[in-house]
Design an enzyme around this catalytic site. Structure first.
Site, PDB file in Angstrom:
ATOM      1  N   ASP A 186      26.520  34.541  37.067  1.00  0.00           N
ATOM      2  CA  ASP A 186      27.099  33.791  35.955  1.00  0.00           C
ATOM      3  C   ASP A 186      28.063  34.663  35.147  1.00  0.00           C
ATOM      4  OD1 ASP A 186      26.440  31.080  35.551  1.00  0.00           O
ATOM      5  OD2 ASP A 186      24.400  31.588  34.925  1.00  0.00           O
TER       6      ASP A 186
ATOM      7  N   LYS B 102      23.900  22.658  43.182  1.00  0.00           N
ATOM      8  CA  LYS B 102      24.042  24.087  43.515  1.00  0.00           C
ATOM      9  C   LYS B 102      23.271  24.398  44.785  1.00  0.00           C
ATOM     10  CE  LYS B 102      24.634  25.641  38.796  1.00  0.00           C
ATOM     11  NZ  LYS B 102      23.895  25.848  37.552  1.00  0.00           N
TER      12      LYS B 102
ATOM     13  N   GLN C 166      19.362  28.696  34.651  1.00  0.00           N
ATOM     14  CA  GLN C 166      20.076  27.542  34.104  1.00  0.00           C
ATOM     15  C   GLN C 166      19.891  27.474  32.579  1.00  0.00           C
ATOM     16  OE1 GLN C 166      22.022  25.494  35.923  1.00  0.00           O
ATOM     17  NE2 GLN C 166      22.501  24.123  34.240  1.00  0.00           N
TER      18      GLN C 166
HETATM   19  N1  GUN Z   1      24.409  25.204  32.173  1.00  0.00           N
HETATM   20  C1  GUN Z   1      25.561  24.497  32.298  1.00  0.00           C
HETATM   21  N2  GUN Z   1      26.487  25.214  32.976  1.00  0.00           N
HETATM   22  C2  GUN Z   1      25.901  26.392  33.291  1.00  0.00           C
HETATM   23  C3  GUN Z   1      26.355  27.535  34.006  1.00  0.00           C
HETATM   24  O1  GUN Z   1      27.500  27.635  34.471  1.00  0.00           O
HETATM   25  N3  GUN Z   1      25.439  28.545  34.132  1.00  0.00           N
HETATM   26  C4  GUN Z   1      24.187  28.472  33.621  1.00  0.00           C
HETATM   27  N4  GUN Z   1      23.376  29.520  33.790  1.00  0.00           N
HETATM   28  N5  GUN Z   1      23.746  27.421  32.944  1.00  0.00           N
HETATM   29  C5  GUN Z   1      24.605  26.384  32.794  1.00  0.00           C
END
Ligand code: GUN
Length: 300
Positions: free
Chosen positions: A121, A54, A98
């Site tokens: 998100d 990311k 996350q």
């Molecule tokens: N953990 C795995 N995929 C994601 C996601 O798309 N967003 C977040 N916040 N955590 C994750």
């Protein structure tokens, strides 16, 4: 019939290019640089890989990346204080905490403490409600990526029979809302669905998001249907050597590809679209925060 392979890697590259263009225009015309803050608590290896990717792709798109790596013992109170600080920071347009978080932290409480306008998100309860009532919201990244691929593949989705297999808050439920928003007739199937095979056989669009390797065989697929496989499952691959593994989806790719009209592979299908849509959401959030027009084609 042999299905067309939907190349998620190439499509994600195209989306990232559109985001980068939007970011460059924001900088040139308004002197604004979108910023994305990612918060990681603990050292879960898969989460570390996601966060690294990311961060890199955020910078490549021309955005600012703020990474906050906290110890696994961080208290809920300290995490909430960091979110408050990011909510108040004008350089931060998107916040992603996350998941999963350590057990001693209430994930819902943390997610719902994020400013909904910065919730890239789309997990905040306000955004869930806005999406459910057809109002402008931040849309969860993986379902948004699936929707973009379906629109690219099929054009209008209006009147199509769509089945979403899986009812998670992160993929299944928002995916169903998005398909409904595009005027599909939507069924959400799950582990208690009585006739899953029959339900899937009626569908023009199948989105599989259950996390069970190869659970949808090709003979469940209606000829010509479009199949979006969200599953990423690691399975043993003795054919590659002792102790080796490989990734497979929720759909049995080999048999489904003989029947479907189009299908996403695993890996290289939905996966790359998730981060591309996170960047798209960050650009969208930045435009909204500055009362500027939203980027075209990057939102639901
Ligand atoms: N953990 C795995 N995929 C994601 C996601 O798309 N967003 C977040 N916040 N955590 C994750």
């Amino acid at each position: 019939m042999t299905a067309r392979v939907i190349d998620g890697k190439a499509f994600a590259e195209k989306v990232r290019g559109q985001v980068a263009e939007g970011v460059a225009a924001l900088k040139a015309e308004h002197g604004i640089t979108p910023g994305l803050a990612v918060v990681l608590v603990g050292e879960d290896p898969a989460s570390q890989v996601y966060v690294r990717n990311k961060g890199r792709q955020t910078l490549e798109a021309g955005m600012q990346s703020f990474e906050h790596k906290l110890d696994v013992t961080t208290s809920e109170e300290d995490l909430l204080a960091l979110v408050e600080q990011l909510n108040a920071d004008p350089a931060v347009h998107g916040i992603l905490v996350q998941l999963p978080l350590p057990d001693h932290i209430d994930s819902d409480k943390v997610i719902n403490s994020i400013d909904p306008a910065k919730d890239v998100d789309g997990f905040h309860i306000s955004n869930v409600g806005l999406l459910g009532t057809g109002q402008k919201s931040m849309v969860p990244c993986t379902p948004l990526g699936c929707l973009m691929m379906l629109r690219e593949e099929l054009g209008s989705l209006s009147g199509k029979d769509a089945v979403v297999i899986g009812r998670s808050n992160i993929v299944g439920k928002p995916m169903a809302q998005l398909l409904l928003g595009d005027s599909c007739t939507v069924t959400i199937a799950h582990s208690r669905t009585k006739d899953l095979a029959g339900t899937v056989r009626r569908a023009d669009i199948v989105v599989a998001a259950v996390g069970r390797p190869n659970m949808v065989p090709g003979d469940w697929i209606k000829p010509g249907a479009t199949v979006i496989d969200v599953g990423i499952n690691r399975v043993d691959a003795p054919e590659k050597g002792e102790g080796k593994t490989r990734l497979v989806g929720d759909v049995d790719y080999a048999s489904a590809a003989e029947v479907a009209g189009a299908i996403t592979p695993v890996p290289g299908g939905v996966g790359p679209m998730t981060i591309a849509c996170l960047l798209a959401n960050t650009l969208t959030a930045c435009c909204r925060a500055n009362n500027l027009p939203e980027p075209q084609g990057l939102t639901a």
